[in-house]
Motif scaffolding. Structure first.
Motif, PDB file in Angstrom:
ATOM      1  N   ASP A 392       0.839  -1.165  -0.076  1.00 51.64           N
ATOM      2  CA  ASP A 392       0.038  -0.065   0.060  1.00 51.64           C
ATOM      3  C   ASP A 392       1.089   1.127   0.082  1.00 51.64           C
ATOM      4  N   TYR A 393       0.458   2.202  -0.575  1.00 55.38           N
ATOM      5  CA  TYR A 393       1.409   3.469  -0.531  1.00 55.38           C
ATOM      6  C   TYR A 393       0.483   4.895  -0.731  1.00 55.38           C
ATOM      7  N   PHE A 394       1.119   5.801  -0.290  1.00 54.17           N
ATOM      8  CA  PHE A 394       0.242   7.477  -0.354  1.00 54.17           C
ATOM      9  C   PHE A 394       1.193   7.782  -1.553  1.00 54.17           C
ATOM     10  N   VAL A 395       0.589   8.805  -2.334  1.00 53.70           N
ATOM     11  CA  VAL A 395       1.192   9.697  -3.370  1.00 53.70           C
ATOM     12  C   VAL A 395       1.040  11.012  -2.547  1.00 53.70           C
ATOM     13  N   PHE A 396       2.292  11.831  -2.602  1.00 50.86           N
ATOM     14  CA  PHE A 396       2.306  13.167  -1.990  1.00 50.86           C
ATOM     15  C   PHE A 396       2.855  14.066  -3.193  1.00 50.86           C
TER      16      PHE A 396
END
Length: 403
Positions: A392-396
């Motif tokens: 899973d990941y965030f994009v900033f």
């Protein structure tokens, strides 16, 4: 018979003497006192009245003799002779009170009398004309003086624009009205300034002890001195209202406008599509804010890190600061696109709250960070959840303002 005759003669003489002396009493003498009145005329007062405290008032006094010539005129206030410096006759300053009358004035006169009134309240003004036969004629009026409000002016400009927050010197001239001055108050956009360290008089070290602040004894009759106000640190225009109040509760105010300009220092770097993975998975779970890159949480350059699992096997979707990073929440009104300068970012950071861990992140979640004197704004543009691999990941998107 001879003795009786003598008795009758004596009685007759007594009666005759009494009649003689009664006939010699003088007739009573009646005299008329001078006639004194106040004439009605434009700009002249002839009856009791109320007058402004900062203006002289005028009466037109007419007098004519009675039986005897007139000798003098006396002007009194509440029964006491008025000081000659406080009135004039026909535009000419007087030097005496009572004032002696000469020539034709002793028969009749009309005087235009200008009087400087008492400070406040009511007083009786009496005009007494005395004659040579010790008779007097008089007329009087009651004069009420309105309370005179204090005045306050700025000796100089009434506005300023600043690049940075600072103390502003304002030269004020305060004048007492009918009552001594008492306090000075300072408002910022209509609200009393509670931080008295932002207010000073004469010297920056001479801070207000309260707001309203008591005036010094020497300032109660009026002052001309410097006051200092520390401007707001928020970009924009603020109106500072300064008010003086006297002991009777009368007030005077002036406004001073301070504009803190947006310097609009551009950002050093802007990065998009910067990933941060679930730190409990196999991918890098941290970001180096100095370079805007995804790095391992064990990397010494890592500044923020994903929190990993939530205590079980689910992704917590929260982040935490590392090392010297000060990570803060920001006002919901702060947006990535709407924050266009270092100054706006610093203001958002200063207004925020330091966090040891964020709440659960979603698209649009925005935070500010500071490392030494460098500032960062980061916002979540994507939240990607995967199944069975913990990738899973965030994009900033990240903006950097380096000093």
């Amino acid at each position: 018979m001879k003795k009786l005759s003598i008795l009758y003669k004596v009685s007759f003489l007594v009666v005759l003497a009494a009649f003689f002396f009664a006939a010699c009493d003088p007739d009573p003498v009646f005299t008329d006192a001078p006639t004194v009145s106040l004439e009605e005329a434009t700009d002249f007062i002839s009856t009791s009245a109320t007058v402004p405290g900062d203006q002289d008032f005028k009466v037109r006094l007419t007098a004519s003799q009675g039986t005897a010539e007139m000798n003098s005129l006396t002007v009194l206030r509440d029964g006491v002779d008025l000081d000659p410096s406080e009135f004039s006759i026909d535009g000419i300053a007087t030097t005496n009170n009572p004032l002696l009358l000469f020539d034709g004035e002793r028969t009749s006169f009309t005087y235009d009398i200008t009087i400087t009134p008492h400070a406040s309240g009511e007083a009786n003004y009496e005009f007494v004309v005395s004659a040579t036969d010790n008779t007097d004629g008089s007329v009087s009026i009651n004069i009420t003086v309105e309370d005179l409000d204090p005045t306050l002016t700025i000796d100089g400009p009434n506005s300023i624009s600043l690049m940075n927050p600072s103390f502003i010197e304002i030269d004020l001239v305060g004048t007492a009205g009918s009552s001594p001055l008492s306090t000075i108050s300072v408002f910022e956009d209509g609200a009393l300034i509670l931080d008295t360290d932002r207010l000073a008089c004469n010297e920056l070290t001479n801070k207000f002890t309260s707001n309203p602040n008591n005036l010094e004894e020497d300032d109660k009759d009026g002052f001309n001195k410097m006051f200092f106000i520390q401007s707001s640190s928020i970009v924009g225009t603020s109106v500072y209202t300064i008010t003086i109040t006297d002991e009777a509760g009368n007030e005077a105010s002036v406004d001073y406008t301070i504009t803190l300009e947006d310097i609009a220092t551009p950002f050093t770097n802007t990065w998009t599509n910067v990933r941060m993975y679930n730190n409990s998975g196999p991918q890098f779970g941290a970001i180096d804010l100095d370079s805007g890159t995804n790095v391992s949480s064990s990397n010494g350059d890592a500044d923020i890190v994903d929190s990993g699992f939530d205590g079980g096997s689910d992704w917590a979707k929260t982040i935490e600061p590392l090392g010297s990073t000060d990570l803060r929440s920001v006002d919901p009104a702060v947006t990535f696109d709407g924050t266009t300068s270092r100054e706006m970012l610093v203001a958002a950071f200063d207004a925020g709250t330091s966090l040891s861990k964020t709440g659960e992140l979603a698209v649009g979640s925005t935070y500010a960070a500071k490392i030494n004197n460098d500032y960062y704004l980061l916002t979540v543009t994507e939240v990607v959840e995967t199944s069975g691999d913990n990738e899973d990941y965030f994009v900033f998107s990240i903006k950097q303002s380096a000093e």
